[in-house]
Scaffold this motif. Structure first.
Motif, short mmCIF file in Angstrom:
data_model
loop_
_atom_site.label_atom_id
_atom_site.label_comp_id
_atom_site.label_asym_id
_atom_site.label_seq_id
_atom_site.Cartn_x
_atom_site.Cartn_y
_atom_site.Cartn_z
N LEU A 66 0.83 -1.21 0.00
CA LEU A 66 0.00 0.00 0.00
C LEU A 66 0.87 1.26 0.00
O LEU A 66 0.56 2.24 -0.67
N PHE A 67 1.96 1.23 0.74
CA PHE A 67 2.89 2.35 0.74
C PHE A 67 3.45 2.55 -0.68
O PHE A 67 3.52 3.68 -1.17
N ALA A 68 3.83 1.47 -1.34
CA ALA A 68 4.37 1.57 -2.70
C ALA A 68 3.35 2.15 -3.66
O ALA A 68 3.67 3.02 -4.48
N ILE A 69 2.10 1.71 -3.55
CA ILE A 69 1.05 2.16 -4.45
C ILE A 69 0.70 3.62 -4.21
O ILE A 69 0.56 4.41 -5.15
N TYR A 70 0.55 4.00 -2.94
CA TYR A 70 0.08 5.35 -2.62
C TYR A 70 1.19 6.39 -2.48
O TYR A 70 0.92 7.58 -2.60
N ILE A 71 2.42 5.93 -2.20
CA ILE A 71 3.49 6.90 -1.95
C ILE A 71 4.65 6.72 -2.92
O ILE A 71 4.89 7.59 -3.76
N SER A 72 5.38 5.62 -2.80
CA SER A 72 6.57 5.45 -3.64
C SER A 72 7.07 4.01 -3.61
O SER A 72 7.26 3.45 -2.53
N ASP A 73 7.30 3.47 -4.79
CA ASP A 73 7.89 2.14 -4.91
C ASP A 73 9.28 2.11 -4.28
O ASP A 73 9.60 1.22 -3.49
N GLY A 118 2.60 5.39 7.01
CA GLY A 118 2.62 6.08 5.73
C GLY A 118 1.46 5.66 4.83
O GLY A 118 0.80 6.50 4.21
N ALA A 119 1.19 4.36 4.78
CA ALA A 119 0.11 3.86 3.94
C ALA A 119 -1.24 4.36 4.43
O ALA A 119 -2.05 4.86 3.64
N ILE A 120 -1.50 4.25 5.72
CA ILE A 120 -2.81 4.69 6.22
C ILE A 120 -2.96 6.20 6.07
O ILE A 120 -4.04 6.69 5.72
N GLY A 121 -1.88 6.93 6.28
CA GLY A 121 -1.93 8.38 6.11
C GLY A 121 -2.25 8.75 4.67
O GLY A 121 -3.09 9.63 4.41
#
Length: 129
Positions: A66-73, A118-121
């Motif tokens: 989820l972090f990769a998808i929403y923020i950065s790979d 990070g993902a939930i944010g």
């Protein structure tokens, strides 16, 4: 594309597979026969390393992706690599003595919690926009 996150995912699974092999080797070395789950401190530590790694993987993997998808790979993969390094340090310390597991545990927990926060944010931020 999420090539870096995919690679880190595969490395995390490879590390878990390594811990499973380590438990099997520990059984042979210490004479703890299946289905026993205790009996020799070296075996018990090897088994707890494997089980604790397994316990953290359902926390790590969804948060990593989820972090990769929403923020950065790249950042997700970097944090995932830190998680793996923490697990290796945990493995080394705990293999020696239960009291030596703390630093590795702290490193991997911080990496996993950072990914989750990070993902939930990022998800919540998109929901409120």
């Amino acid at each position: 594309m999420y090539h870096l996150t995919a690679l880190v995912t595969l490395l995390a699974i490879a590390f878990y597979f390594f811990t499973a092999i380590n438990v099997s080797r520990s059984r042979d070395k210490t004479g703890v026969k299946v289905p026993a789950m205790s009996g020799h401190p070296d075996f018990e530590r090897a088994f707890r390393i494997q089980m604790n790694t397994l316990e953290w993987m359902p926390i790590l993997l969804p948060a990593l992706w989820l972090f990769a998808i929403y923020i950065s790979d790249a950042i997700a993969a970097g944090l995932g690599a830190v998680w793996i390094v923490g697990r290796v340090i945990y493995f080394i310390g705990y293999s020696q003595a239960a009291a030596k597991r703390g630093p590795g545990f702290a490193i991997q927990a911080l990496a996993a919690i950072t990914l989750w926060v990070g993902a939930i944010g990022a998800v919540v931020l998109r929901l409120v926009k």
